[in-house]
Design a protein around this motif. Structure first.
Motif, PDB file in Angstrom:
ATOM      1  N   SER B  55     -21.007  27.957 101.878  1.00  0.00           N
ATOM      2  CA  SER B  55     -21.118  29.775 101.546  1.00  0.00           C
ATOM      3  C   SER B  55     -22.020  30.878 102.770  1.00  0.00           C
ATOM      4  O   SER B  55     -21.277  32.146 102.689  1.00  0.00           O
ATOM      5  N   GLN B  99     -17.183  31.834  95.294  1.00  0.00           N
ATOM      6  CA  GLN B  99     -16.891  30.415  94.777  1.00  0.00           C
ATOM      7  C   GLN B  99     -17.394  29.584  93.373  1.00  0.00           C
ATOM      8  O   GLN B  99     -16.123  28.872  92.635  1.00  0.00           O
ATOM      9  N   ASP B 180     -13.862  30.666  99.768  1.00  0.00           N
ATOM     10  CA  ASP B 180     -14.892  29.818  98.840  1.00  0.00           C
ATOM     11  C   ASP B 180     -14.778  28.743  98.115  1.00  0.00           C
ATOM     12  O   ASP B 180     -15.286  29.330  97.220  1.00  0.00           O
ATOM     13  N   GLU B 181     -14.383  27.841  98.850  1.00  0.00           N
ATOM     14  CA  GLU B 181     -14.274  26.240  96.945  1.00  0.00           C
ATOM     15  C   GLU B 181     -13.481  27.487  95.465  1.00  0.00           C
ATOM     16  O   GLU B 181     -14.178  27.383  95.262  1.00  0.00           O
TER      17      GLU B 181
HETATM   18 MG   LIG Z   1     -21.176  27.013  99.092  1.00  0.00          MG
END
Ligand SMILES: [Mg+2]
Ligand SMILES: Nc1ncnc2c1ncn2[C@@H]1O[C@H](COP(=O)(O)OP(=O)(O)OP(=O)(O)O)[C@@H](O)[C@H]1O
Lengths: 363, 268
Positions: B55, B99, B180-181
């Motif tokens: 991240s 995320q 991001d995820e």
């Molecule tokens: Mg992360």
């Protein structure tokens, strides 16, 4: 589906309603503020009306039963005075004529809200008698009327002062927390300097910067300025703490990615999240402003005769001998006490109901 | 093939104060000299365990946080030293999906305000109707109805929120998306839906992706190339098929062995 801002607000209100003391305080304050707003109507006399002959007259006795022992509408008797052996005025009721307390009577004329010229008062008695619900002061002015008028200053200074302090505190705290670094250091040192100076001392020194003889309106704004100058750092520090934690949240980063300017982000995404705290803080800090005004006026540095504020009225009670002889001059203090207590209790209720930290931790 | 994004030797250290009185401070080397590049229209996977700095890397690349060292090139233009104001004009070209679907939408904003925020920032004098039309188009593109525009984020599930995030990012047609995820906090069935949505959007709009994940399962279906990250460094890189066929790094092997199975084509 309900909107979030709406539903959490409603939930807060529901919780607030369960807080009996807070509700009671709320209504008390509402009555006080309304009576300040409608002071010219509610006060039976103008705050400058004086009857020297009636100096330090005790509160008028309101009678419900007339001399024949019959139940009657409330009335008072005219009072005469004699000097006793210590040359002190002793008031006696002249029981020959009843002066019934009437609603919506004609009296001193005034301009309501600065425009409407009228002479109607909520209650009063015929001119021949002098109706003093809470007694009179050294110059024979009706204390009740002066307290009602004094509320205009004492009660509004809290609101206006807090409002200004909030604006400064939220702005400074938001900038400081969002930018961090040098901005933060500079602004927070400044806030700390103001906070470490004992506020009473600061109040007096700030007052000394300004001339002593000013118009009452100027003095009013100077007092507001002094109080908010002392008040903003406390708010700024907490808002800064909140801004530091909010600025790391992803929606702030997202706003950056979306081309938001720093000030725009502070305004749209940071400051609104501090509001629930800020509102609670405001209601808790208002008493400080009211007490500050009282202290200044009590020392003769605030609102000055013939204008009135609760602190200014209390200055008559500075000598112990006065309190012994005319205990009613302490009554303005009771109003200060009630207001301060009510704000504290309401603030407690608001804090429980809109606990900003709970909302903070949730997500 | 054209490189849309190139990152060279990027570093981001977080200072950690040891004691209250000690001046000597340590630092977490969250991103410690990372280089990679993304080809236009392709997807680069960035995989690594939790806390390896993914991240941080994503945010530093878009200059949402300031990198300490290194270079970032967008279409061969060095954007590392651009001022915040200069960055604004570049930002419409790349976006990020976060995320956490719960933290990335301001709870006080309506969906309309959330999605149109970028549009309004990037094209100040656009007419209200145009902004509205584009916003409606964006929510419909991500499979939501325009009826949701007056609602608030808390009324939506994680998957719906990620769709809103995607709409917010794509509404002004950027070229590059850092993900991001995007699905790691979602149910497995929802994961597949979102991944399929992303694949379709990429085809439709010719987007380039940086796809971040903490395991290799999702990566296989969407990435052309994969970089494996460990403690702020890239330890292995290559074509996706090659990484899956014969990983050379022991860490990559460990990641490969711990893949849970998800079936992308069962739901959509
Ligand atoms: Mg992360
Ligand atoms: N603001 C910060 N201040 C200090 N340290 C941080 C900060 N943000 C992240 N870190 C540290 O940097 C390292 C990398 O964090 P990062 O969030 O980039 O990891 P990640 O790979 O995204 O992990 P995850 O898979 O859990 O999202 C971690 O050790 C983390 O504790």
């Amino acid at each position: 589906m309900m909107k979030k801002s709406n539903s959490s607000f409603k939930r807060g209100i529901r919780k607030l309603k369960q807080h009996k003391l807070a509700v009671f305080s709320f209504w008390t304050l509402l009555i006080l503020y309304l009576s300040a707003l409608f002071a010219p109507i509610i006060a039976p006399y103008h705050y400058e009306t004086e009857k020297r002959a009636f100096s330090y007259a005790p509160p008028s006795k309101v009678h419900f039963i007339d001399s024949k022992g019959k139940f009657s509408r409330p009335f008072i008797y005219r009072r005469n005075y004699q000097f006793n052996e210590f040359y002190k005025k002793v008031y006696q009721e002249d029981k020959t004529k009843k002066y019934p307390i009437k609603l919506f009577v004609k009296g001193d004329s005034y301009k309501f809200l600065g425009v409407l010229k009228t002479d109607i008062h909520l209650f009063g008695v015929d001119d021949a008698a002098y109706f003093n619900l809470l007694g009179t002061d050294s110059r024979g002015r009706d204390l009740f009327s002066r307290i009602v008028y004094g509320g205009q200053v004492s009660l509004s200074i809290g609101l206006v002062g807090v409002f200004i302090a909030l604006i400064i505190g939220v702005l400074v705290g938001g900038l400081s927390g969002y930018f961090g670094g040098k901005t933060d250091t500079l602004l927070m040192r400044l806030a700390e300097i103001i906070m470490v100076i004992p506020s009473f001392y600061l109040m007096l020194s700030l007052r000394s910067v300004f001339s002593y003889s000013l118009s009452s309106l100027q003095i009013y704004f100077i007092v507001v300025f002094i109080m908010s100058f002392i008040g903003w750092p406390g708010i700024a520090r907490v808002v800064r703490g909140m801004a530091i934690s909010i600025r790391q949240r992803e929606f702030v980063l997202a706003s950056r990615a979306l081309g938001g300017s720093h000030l725009g982000i502070i305004r749209k995404h940071i400051i609104p999240h501090t509001f629930s705290y800020v509102i609670v803080a405001a209601s808790i800090s208002i008493p400080g402003y009211i007490l500050g005004e009282s202290a200044l006026s009590l020392l003769g540095l605030g609102i000055q005769d013939p204008y009135t504020s609760w602190g200014n009225l209390l200055s008559e009670a500075m000598a112990v001998s006065q309190i012994q002889l005319h205990p009613w001059v302490l009554i303005p203090g009771i109003f200060i006490f009630i207001t301060v207590m009510a704000f504290n209790l309401l603030g407690d209720g608001l804090r429980d109901a809109f606990d900003p930290h709970a909302e903070f931790i949730k997500k | 093939m054209e490189k849309i994004l190139e990152v060279k030797n990027l570093k981001k250290y977080y200072p950690v104060q040891k004691g209250i009185f000690s001046k000597t401070s340590d630092s977490v080397k969250a991103v410690d000299g990372v280089s990679f590049s993304v080809q236009s229209g392709k997807t680069l996977g960035l995989v690594g365990e939790s806390g390896c700095g993914k991240s941080t890397l994503a945010r530093a690349v878009l200059r949402l946080i300031e990198p300490d060292l290194g270079f970032i090139f967008f279409k061969n233009k060095d954007i590392t030293k651009l001022s915040y104001k200069e960055m604004k004009n570049i930002r419409r070209n790349f976006q990020i999906i976060f995320q956490d679907p719960f933290g990335s939408l301001d709870p006080r904003f309506t969906v309309f305000a959330i999605i149109s925020e970028g549009l309004i920032n990037f094209s100040a004098n656009t007419k209200k109707e145009v902004i509205y039309e584009k916003t409606v188009k964006a929510v419909e593109d991500v499979g939501l109805s325009k009826d949701i525009l007056n609602r608030y984020p808390h009324e939506f599930s994680g998957g719906q929120r990620q769709r809103i995030s995607i709409a917010r990012a794509l509404v002004f047609s950027p070229k590059l998306l850092i993900l991001d995820e995007p699905v790691s906090s979602l149910d497995v069935s929802i994961q597949a839906q979102i991944i399929n949505l992303l694949i379709n959007l990429q085809k439709e709009k010719g987007l380039s992706y940086v796809f971040i994940a903490h395991d290799l399962s999702v990566v296989r279906h969407i990435c052309d190339q994969v970089c494996v990250m460990k403690s702020g460094k890239i330890v292995e890189r290559g074509e996706t098929s090659q990484i899956f066929a014969n990983p050379t790094n022991s860490y990559t092997q460990r990641l490969l062995n711990s893949i849970p199975q998800i079936n992308l084509h069962s739901t959509s």
